[in-house]
Enzyme design. Structure first.
Site, PDB file in Angstrom:
ATOM      1  N   ARG A  85       0.889  -1.446   0.312  1.00 49.44           N
ATOM      2  CA  ARG A  85      -0.205  -0.040   0.040  1.00 49.44           C
ATOM      3  C   ARG A  85       0.875   1.340   0.321  1.00 49.44           C
ATOM      4  O   ARG A  85       1.857   1.131   0.701  1.00 49.44           O
ATOM      5  CB  ARG A  85      -0.915   0.579   1.206  1.00 49.44           C
ATOM      6  CG  ARG A  85      -1.904  -0.928   1.396  1.00 49.44           C
ATOM      7  CD  ARG A  85      -2.603  -0.756   2.392  1.00 49.44           C
ATOM      8  NE  ARG A  85      -1.963  -0.957   3.779  1.00 49.44           N
ATOM      9  CZ  ARG A  85      -2.047   0.601   4.476  1.00 49.44           C
ATOM     10  NH1 ARG A  85      -1.947   2.043   4.590  1.00 49.44           N
ATOM     11  NH2 ARG A  85      -1.197  -0.434   6.113  1.00 49.44           N
ATOM     12  N   TYR A 224      -1.055  -3.947  -6.724  1.00 49.52           N
ATOM     13  CA  TYR A 224      -1.081  -4.356  -5.382  1.00 49.52           C
ATOM     14  C   TYR A 224      -2.357  -3.816  -4.227  1.00 49.52           C
ATOM     15  O   TYR A 224      -1.847  -3.131  -3.972  1.00 49.52           O
ATOM     16  CB  TYR A 224       0.533  -4.692  -4.691  1.00 49.52           C
ATOM     17  CG  TYR A 224       0.757  -5.772  -4.226  1.00 49.52           C
ATOM     18  CD1 TYR A 224       1.985  -6.392  -4.572  1.00 49.52           C
ATOM     19  CD2 TYR A 224       0.606  -5.925  -2.677  1.00 49.52           C
ATOM     20  CE1 TYR A 224       2.273  -7.231  -3.356  1.00 49.52           C
ATOM     21  CE2 TYR A 224       1.404  -6.370  -1.840  1.00 49.52           C
ATOM     22  CZ  TYR A 224       1.895  -7.373  -2.765  1.00 49.52           C
ATOM     23  OH  TYR A 224       2.353  -8.068  -1.713  1.00 49.52           O
ATOM     24  N   LYS A 233      -9.812  -2.511   1.778  1.00 52.69           N
ATOM     25  CA  LYS A 233      -9.131  -1.380   3.061  1.00 52.69           C
ATOM     26  C   LYS A 233      -9.824   0.163   2.393  1.00 52.69           C
ATOM     27  O   LYS A 233      -9.853   1.426   3.076  1.00 52.69           O
ATOM     28  CB  LYS A 233      -7.744  -0.451   2.741  1.00 52.69           C
ATOM     29  CG  LYS A 233      -6.681  -1.401   3.536  1.00 52.69           C
ATOM     30  CD  LYS A 233      -6.936  -1.911   4.788  1.00 52.69           C
ATOM     31  CE  LYS A 233      -6.396  -2.868   5.054  1.00 52.69           C
ATOM     32  NZ  LYS A 233      -6.249  -2.891   6.721  1.00 52.69           N
ATOM     33  N   HIS A 253     -10.023  -1.257  12.047  1.00 51.22           N
ATOM     34  CA  HIS A 253      -9.643  -2.450  11.326  1.00 51.22           C
ATOM     35  C   HIS A 253      -9.545  -3.061  12.656  1.00 51.22           C
ATOM     36  O   HIS A 253      -8.478  -2.517  13.682  1.00 51.22           O
ATOM     37  CB  HIS A 253      -8.252  -0.937  11.434  1.00 51.22           C
ATOM     38  CG  HIS A 253      -7.490  -1.566  10.517  1.00 51.22           C
ATOM     39  ND1 HIS A 253      -5.555  -1.022  10.820  1.00 51.22           N
ATOM     40  CD2 HIS A 253      -7.127  -2.977   9.720  1.00 51.22           C
ATOM     41  CE1 HIS A 253      -4.902  -2.716  10.205  1.00 51.22           C
ATOM     42  NE2 HIS A 253      -5.846  -3.019   9.501  1.00 51.22           N
ATOM     43  N   SER A 275      -1.111  -1.993  11.425  1.00 46.35           N
ATOM     44  CA  SER A 275      -0.633  -3.519  10.994  1.00 46.35           C
ATOM     45  C   SER A 275       1.081  -4.087  10.961  1.00 46.35           C
ATOM     46  O   SER A 275       1.883  -3.088  11.909  1.00 46.35           O
ATOM     47  CB  SER A 275       0.092  -2.646   9.235  1.00 46.35           C
ATOM     48  OG  SER A 275      -0.793  -1.724   8.806  1.00 46.35           O
ATOM     49  N   CYS A 277       1.548  -6.594  13.566  1.00 51.76           N
ATOM     50  CA  CYS A 277       1.187  -6.686  15.128  1.00 51.76           C
ATOM     51  C   CYS A 277       0.258  -7.923  15.573  1.00 51.76           C
ATOM     52  O   CYS A 277       0.538  -8.337  16.151  1.00 51.76           O
ATOM     53  CB  CYS A 277       0.625  -5.559  16.115  1.00 51.76           C
ATOM     54  SG  CYS A 277       1.314  -3.874  15.659  1.00 51.76           S
ATOM     55  N   GLY A 278       0.455  -8.343  14.433  1.00 57.01           N
ATOM     56  CA  GLY A 278       0.159  -9.603  14.613  1.00 57.01           C
ATOM     57  C   GLY A 278      -1.522 -10.133  14.934  1.00 57.01           C
ATOM     58  O   GLY A 278      -1.721 -10.904  15.160  1.00 57.01           O
ATOM     59  N   LYS A 279      -2.298  -9.413  13.672  1.00 52.66           N
ATOM     60  CA  LYS A 279      -3.844  -9.356  14.066  1.00 52.66           C
ATOM     61  C   LYS A 279      -3.956 -11.256  13.458  1.00 52.66           C
ATOM     62  O   LYS A 279      -5.327 -12.069  14.400  1.00 52.66           O
ATOM     63  CB  LYS A 279      -3.845  -8.575  12.848  1.00 52.66           C
ATOM     64  CG  LYS A 279      -4.886  -7.262  14.137  1.00 52.66           C
ATOM     65  CD  LYS A 279      -5.196  -6.070  12.701  1.00 52.66           C
ATOM     66  CE  LYS A 279      -6.180  -5.660  12.260  1.00 52.66           C
ATOM     67  NZ  LYS A 279      -6.852  -5.095  11.289  1.00 52.66           N
ATOM     68  N   THR A 280      -3.752 -11.271  12.750  1.00 50.70           N
ATOM     69  CA  THR A 280      -3.663 -12.770  11.975  1.00 50.70           C
ATOM     70  C   THR A 280      -3.281 -13.466  12.765  1.00 50.70           C
ATOM     71  O   THR A 280      -3.910 -15.095  13.195  1.00 50.70           O
ATOM     72  CB  THR A 280      -3.086 -13.000  10.059  1.00 50.70           C
ATOM     73  OG1 THR A 280      -3.460 -11.682   9.966  1.00 50.70           O
ATOM     74  CG2 THR A 280      -3.484 -14.105   9.869  1.00 50.70           C
ATOM     75  N   ASP A 300      -9.127  -8.657   9.930  1.00 49.90           N
ATOM     76  CA  ASP A 300      -8.550  -7.340   9.602  1.00 49.90           C
ATOM     77  C   ASP A 300      -9.564  -6.147  10.418  1.00 49.90           C
ATOM     78  O   ASP A 300      -9.559  -5.077  10.291  1.00 49.90           O
ATOM     79  CB  ASP A 300      -8.075  -7.591   7.935  1.00 49.90           C
ATOM     80  CG  ASP A 300      -7.436  -5.613   7.858  1.00 49.90           C
ATOM     81  OD1 ASP A 300      -6.601  -6.199   8.586  1.00 49.90           O
ATOM     82  OD2 ASP A 300      -7.807  -5.520   6.351  1.00 49.90           O
ATOM     83  N   ARG A 392       2.760 -11.887   0.449  1.00 52.99           N
ATOM     84  CA  ARG A 392       0.916 -12.342   0.720  1.00 52.99           C
ATOM     85  C   ARG A 392       0.483 -13.423   0.521  1.00 52.99           C
ATOM     86  O   ARG A 392       0.799 -14.426  -0.398  1.00 52.99           O
ATOM     87  CB  ARG A 392       0.136 -11.081   0.959  1.00 52.99           C
ATOM     88  CG  ARG A 392       0.559  -9.612   0.842  1.00 52.99           C
ATOM     89  CD  ARG A 392      -0.062  -9.258   1.794  1.00 52.99           C
ATOM     90  NE  ARG A 392       0.007  -7.992   2.666  1.00 52.99           N
ATOM     91  CZ  ARG A 392      -0.958  -7.423   3.863  1.00 52.99           C
ATOM     92  NH1 ARG A 392      -1.426  -7.790   4.471  1.00 52.99           N
ATOM     93  NH2 ARG A 392      -0.417  -6.551   4.390  1.00 52.99           N
ATOM     94  N   ARG A 423       2.720  -2.428  18.755  1.00 51.84           N
ATOM     95  CA  ARG A 423       4.319  -2.611  19.454  1.00 51.84           C
ATOM     96  C   ARG A 423       4.612  -1.918  19.971  1.00 51.84           C
ATOM     97  O   ARG A 423       5.062  -0.633  20.149  1.00 51.84           O
ATOM     98  CB  ARG A 423       4.132  -2.815  18.201  1.00 51.84           C
ATOM     99  CG  ARG A 423       6.059  -3.650  18.395  1.00 51.84           C
ATOM    100  CD  ARG A 423       5.789  -3.327  16.269  1.00 51.84           C
ATOM    101  NE  ARG A 423       5.606  -4.309  15.986  1.00 51.84           N
ATOM    102  CZ  ARG A 423       6.148  -5.640  15.857  1.00 51.84           C
ATOM    103  NH1 ARG A 423       7.438  -6.321  16.802  1.00 51.84           N
ATOM    104  NH2 ARG A 423       5.268  -6.916  14.848  1.00 51.84           N
ATOM    105  N   ASN A 522      -0.932 -15.925  24.921  1.00 50.86           N
ATOM    106  CA  ASN A 522      -1.375 -14.516  24.825  1.00 50.86           C
ATOM    107  C   ASN A 522      -3.017 -14.827  25.421  1.00 50.86           C
ATOM    108  O   ASN A 522      -3.964 -14.265  25.921  1.00 50.86           O
ATOM    109  CB  ASN A 522      -1.855 -14.228  23.467  1.00 50.86           C
ATOM    110  CG  ASN A 522      -0.646 -12.960  23.207  1.00 50.86           C
ATOM    111  OD1 ASN A 522       0.273 -13.169  23.872  1.00 50.86           O
ATOM    112  ND2 ASN A 522      -0.398 -12.939  22.102  1.00 50.86           N
TER     113      ASN A 522
END
Ligand code: OXD
Ligand code: MN
Length: 609
Positions: A85, A224, A233, A253, A275, A277-280, A300, A392, A423, A522
């Site tokens: 992006r 992309y 987004k 988000h 983005s 920070c391990g959301k998935t 997301d 990705r 983070r 976590n």
């Protein structure tokens, strides 16, 4: 089904009665401007997907991976100039610049339209214009919103098949009067008669422009990710945040998960992280605590709206994952590794000699004979990675082994807790609970995160990222904070409000090592959050909210000092952070809600006590 991709005629896959006049007129206008050689109306069918794949394998855009090890999967390599992006080329074109606010790039809407019209004249020459109707959210959900993307990229169409609900039913709903968002996209790479095409057509000039008043998106020059998959987004966050403000809901988000405790009671939680920070990973967490499960609803984006029960309900408007591959492994995210075992499109990862995929972090040893993301033989001594840091995977939600059954529920799920996170190597504790909704909004408004290698800018630098929405808010972020406060006012006393927490998995010790093990561990923080919801654990008051008195750390190798660092706050660091936050908030001038200033002052007062 007959297809006309890459032929000189145009054809539809939907009956003419399903072509709404306004969509048809828009397609006609786009066709006159962009001059494609054919127009294809897409229906999202498996046959259509297969045809797109065949076209792209022929063109060299996709490489078929080894069917024995990665069935139904493909690799795409983008141009090295088109890998992420581009926030610097993302514009909010509101009539009044104040409505875009200090955190967005603003351009006057009519001059932006002139610029884009000039660039777009003949931009699809030699290409097919695809018309892709889609729904964000289950078609029968009152929270769903519709859109149509025009694009000349078959890679984008195939990605949309996986990322959103592409269906010709959408056109029927539009014919019956449903509103819809225009998403116009071109890679900006016209072909003349005897030009050979490149595998990844794009243009050095890029614009990702949003018109909040007319709810339109116009993107030029990139194929992309968020630049080109406009429902993600651009629509589901930037334009949807504007719709949400106007209509009284929230476009966020956020990941969305269902958590079940050992007693079998379930809770739904949304969490906003910037983005990288391990959301998935959170969305697919495998709890290490016995008896706990985390089921995935989204990784997301979440849309949040008051339900008929007075509670906030959430849906995931997407239907797929577009996740960062590097760092994903059987130990960090086994659910994702399983999910990626078939029917996945990989972009900019490395390829092994047996035509499987590889990326940094997937395994300790680097396979020999890798082809890197640029398509060249990988030299492990070169110092550069084999996979691009923003490489990705694109895959359907249905492939996720931990998917919760409610993922397609038109009513969405009632939200029990909202988590913010960032983070931070210091300053923010492992977990803290906000004092109330307004204080929680303040914690969201002052969120910050350190930049990682994948982001633009200096490594380690702290960037304020309110609600993780900095690059995604389609209007003035001060007004957006007010929308959060308004939601609290609207719902207070009506139904059970979600409680708000802030987490930080990333505190480091003086040697620069992460103190908290993260990932499945976590779940220990999740347990504390759930226990707070149940009123089952006491907490200690601190200037920034409620801290755990204790945490279940059984089986972890943490010293008392480390635990103390994780669960406490250093007043001098908080004070310095408030100074930085105050300077940032000052940028919003009179658009900053008074309540946010009140919360800042109250925090300072608590600090001085
Ligand atoms: C994403 C992002 O790709 O937040 O989801 O950058
Ligand atoms: Mn994201």
């Amino acid at each position: 089904m007959s297809m006309t991709l890459n032929q000189r005629t145009s054809e539809t896959h939907t009956s003419p009665t399903h072509r709404p006049i306004d969509v048809q007129e828009w397609v006609n206008e786009a066709t006159a401007l962009l001059e494609p050689h054919s127009v294809v109306w897409c229906d999202g069918s498996p046959e259509e997907a297969q045809h797109l794949i065949d076209v792209m394998v022929d063109a060299g855009t996709l490489t078929r991976l080894n069917d024995d090890v990665r069935p139904g999967s493909y690799l795409a390599r983008s141009e090295p100039t088109d890998v992420a992006r581009v926030e610097s080329r993302t514009f909010i074109c509101s009539i009044d610049p104040e409505d875009a606010g200090p955190t967005n790039n603003w351009e006057d809407p009519s001059s932006m339209r002139d610029t884009l019209r000039d660039l777009s004249r003949g931009a699809m020459r030699g290409r097919t214009l695809y018309v892709v109707p889609f729904s964000m959210g289950p078609m029968d959900s009152p929270m769903a919103r519709l859109g149509v993307q025009i694009t000349d990229s078959p890679y984008v169409v195939l990605s949309l098949h996986m990322m959103v609900r592409v269906h010709s039913e959408v056109l029927s709903s539009i014919s019956q009067g449903a509103s819809w968002v225009k998403c116009l996209h071109t890679v900006g790479a016209p072909l003349s008669e005897d030009d050979a095409d490149t595998a990844w057509p794009c243009n050095d000039t890029k614009y990702i422009s949003h018109f909040p008043e007319t709810k339109e998106i116009w993107s030029f020059g990139s194929a992309y990710g968020g630049n080109a998959l406009l429902p993600k987004k651009a629509f589901a966050l930037r334009i949807a945040s504007v719709l949400a403000k106007e209509e009284g809901w929230m476009a966020e988000h956020m990941l969305l998960v269902k958590i079940t405790n050992p007693e079998g009671k379930s809770y739904t939680v949304v969490a906003a992280f910037p983005s990288a920070c391990g959301k998935t990973n959170f969305a697919m967490m495998q709890p290490t605590l016995p008896g706990w499960t985390v089921e995935t609803l989204g990784d997301d984006i979440a849309w949040l709206a008051p339900g008929s029960d007075g509670r906030i309900h959430a849906i995931n408007p997407e239907a797929g994952f577009f996740g960062v591959a590097p760092g994903t492994s059987a130990s960090t995210n086994p659910v994702a590794m399983d999910m990626l075992s078939a029917n996945t499109v990989f972009t900019n990862v490395a390829m092994t000699p047996e035509r499987d995929v590889w990326w940094e972090g997937m395994s300790k040893e680097v396979p020999e004979g890798l082809i890197d993301w640029r398509g060249e033989l990988f030299d492990p001594t070169s110092g550069s990675p084999a996979a691009h840091p923003n490489a990705r995977f694109t895959v359907k939600l249905g492939a996720c082994g931990s998917l919760a059954s409610e993922w397609d529920d038109p009513e969405g799920v009632p939200v029990d807790a909202i988590i913010f996170g960032g983070r931070r190597s210091t300053t923010m504790p492992l977990v803290v609970e906000a004092r109330d909704w307004k204080h929680g909004v303040f914690l969201g408004a002052t969120m910050a995160s350190e930049k990682t290698a994948a982001a633009e800018g200096t490594l380690g630098e702290v960037r304020r990222d309110p609600f993780a929405m900095l690059p995604f808010c389609g209007y003035n972020m001060g007004d957006y904070m007010q929308n959060w406060l308004d939601m609290g006012d609207r719902l207070r006393g009506v139904g059970r409000m979600p409680r708000i927490f802030h987490v930080n998995w990333f505190q480091k010790d003086s040697d620069g090592r992460f103190i908290w093990p993260g990932f499945g561990e976590n779940s220990r923080v999740v347990e504390w959050i759930v226990n707070r919801l149940e009123g089952a654990v006491a907490a200690t008051e601190s200037p920034i909210g409620w801290l755990p008195k204790s945490l279940n750390t059984e089986g972890l190798e943490l010293t008392d000092v480390e635990l103390e660092t994780l669960l406490s706050v250093d007043p001098s660091l908080i004070s310095a952070d408030l100074d930085d936050a105050e300077e940032f908030l000052g940028r919003f001038g009179d658009r900053l809600p008074e309540q946010i200033i009140r919360e800042l002052r109250a925090t300072r007062e608590r600090l001085s006590q």
